[in-house]
Design a protein around this motif. Sequence first.
Motif, short mmCIF file in Angstrom:
data_model
loop_
_atom_site.label_atom_id
_atom_site.label_comp_id
_atom_site.label_asym_id
_atom_site.label_seq_id
_atom_site.Cartn_x
_atom_site.Cartn_y
_atom_site.Cartn_z
N GLN A 173 4.25 -4.58 10.82
CA GLN A 173 3.41 -5.78 10.76
C GLN A 173 4.27 -7.02 10.47
OE1 GLN A 173 0.14 -5.41 7.98
NE2 GLN A 173 -0.03 -7.65 7.86
N GLY A 192 0.89 -1.15 0.00
CA GLY A 192 0.00 0.00 0.00
C GLY A 192 0.93 1.20 0.00
N ASP A 193 0.57 2.25 0.68
CA ASP A 193 1.54 3.34 0.79
C ASP A 193 2.02 3.47 2.24
OD1 ASP A 193 -0.70 4.26 1.90
OD2 ASP A 193 -0.95 6.01 0.59
N ASP A 194 1.84 2.39 3.01
CA ASP A 194 2.20 2.48 4.42
C ASP A 194 3.44 1.62 4.70
OD1 ASP A 194 2.34 2.77 7.11
OD2 ASP A 194 0.50 1.66 7.56
N LEU A 249 5.86 2.11 6.84
CA LEU A 249 6.09 1.92 8.28
C LEU A 249 5.17 0.82 8.82
CD1 LEU A 249 7.33 2.74 10.98
CD2 LEU A 249 5.59 4.52 11.15
N GLY A 250 3.87 0.96 8.52
CA GLY A 250 2.89 -0.01 9.03
C GLY A 250 3.19 -1.41 8.55
N SER A 251 3.54 -1.56 7.26
CA SER A 251 3.77 -2.92 6.74
C SER A 251 5.06 -3.51 7.31
CB SER A 251 3.76 -2.94 5.22
OG SER A 251 4.68 -2.01 4.72
#
Length: 449
Positions: free
Chosen positions: A213, A204-206, A208-210
């Motif tokens: 995770q 996605g465009d995340d 940091l989040g990925s």
Amino acid sequence: MSDLSAGDQLPRITIPPPGPESRRLAATLSRYESPNVTFVDDELPIFWREALGANVLDVDGNIYVDLCAGFGVAAAGHRAPRVTEAVKRQLDLLAHGMGDVHPPEIKVRALERLAEIAPGDLSQAVLSSSGSEAVESALKTARLASGRPGVLSFRGAYHGLTYGTLAVTDGEFFRAPFEDQLGIPVARVPFPDPYRPDPELALGDDLLGSTLQAVAEELDADDRIGAIIVEPILGRGGIVVPPDGFLRGLREECDRRDLVLIFDEVYTGLGRTGRWFACQHEDVVPDIICVGKALSGALPFSACIGRPEVMAAWPPSTGEAFHTSTFLGHPLGCAAALAHIDEIEAAGLVERSARLGAAALARLEKLRSRVRHIGDVRGRGLLAAIELVREPGARPDPERAARVVKRALQAGLILLAGDGVIELSPPLTITEEQLDFALSTLEDCLARA
Ligand SMILES: Cc1ncc(COP(=O)(O)O)c(C=O)c1O
């Protein structure tokens, strides 16, 4: 009088490097040194005879500007007078002690000083000689404190090449010949690279989040993992600055799961990135920090510094310490480190790194818009990278980077490149004139390569 005693100078190349004396030494070296150590071809290496500030004098009389501070060591410049004087004074008193039995008195001052500069409540250290040894101490501490053998580390990470550190270092090249001897269970997650995100991350465009995770998934999958080790800015892996929030996310994950968080600041520590430690950009305190390189500015000296609660996992010595070495707390290393820290502080080199680094990066940004083979420029403080690519948007171009490094040497600049990335980590004392000259020359080399 030395050719360098005139002080901060621009390069002066009188004989195209490597000159005849460098070539002669290279031939002798090749006979007597193990073949995997020093790279020798028609264009490399030059042999250093002397260094002062940001200047290096080679054996053929050429003067260079060192844009890598001798692997990031000479933060206050080569042969910084305060460091040289302190080492000479110590040499006249005590050149070697008995580190863990009858320690040199200066070891106590060095330990106190490390606790003063370390972030947060990190205040108990194991001293050693190389960056790898500091990381070895951290890995052993984490094993004792967590009770678990496994470690999570990142792709592109470089933590050293001794067996313990090689287990957490990434890269086929280093690991493949010894893979069957690497004992630590290691889970590896892509480092969040904003320019070249790893396709394995569900993006996605995340970014940091990925990444966080992926970390959580690895930790869920393997309950042997007791620690996370990370470079706050990937160093030898390409000077990659992660997105803001990455270190904080790792801190929270470690707190939730009771894991030991290790920041390897062997490269980024002591002002290199415009803060004393790179983790201070995010205001995150690890459980253990590793420092080496610029800690002493000159001599082999390193430390693993931890929170007292974590270091309490080591039992008191019974007269036989189960982790020590002959040169631990070496008096010359202690003297150099004390003087180097004082010099960095007194000369305002941390702020200087932030200021000169921001200006250099802005200039490199402009260059990127003009030179199509520059894919990315990035960095923090006086730690910067120029990534070269075959075409805009394509893979990194190691051959082009190597060509630029060789061309720059001919023009009097000492540079390092790895995997298509040219690294800049000059002494934090480099003069504005030297830096300006270096960047102009580099621009020229990049345009022509
Ligand atoms: C981040 C990091 N950790 C550890 C090391 C290993 O240090 P040494 O080569 O002093 O053993 C290095 C060396 O480049 C490094 O950059």
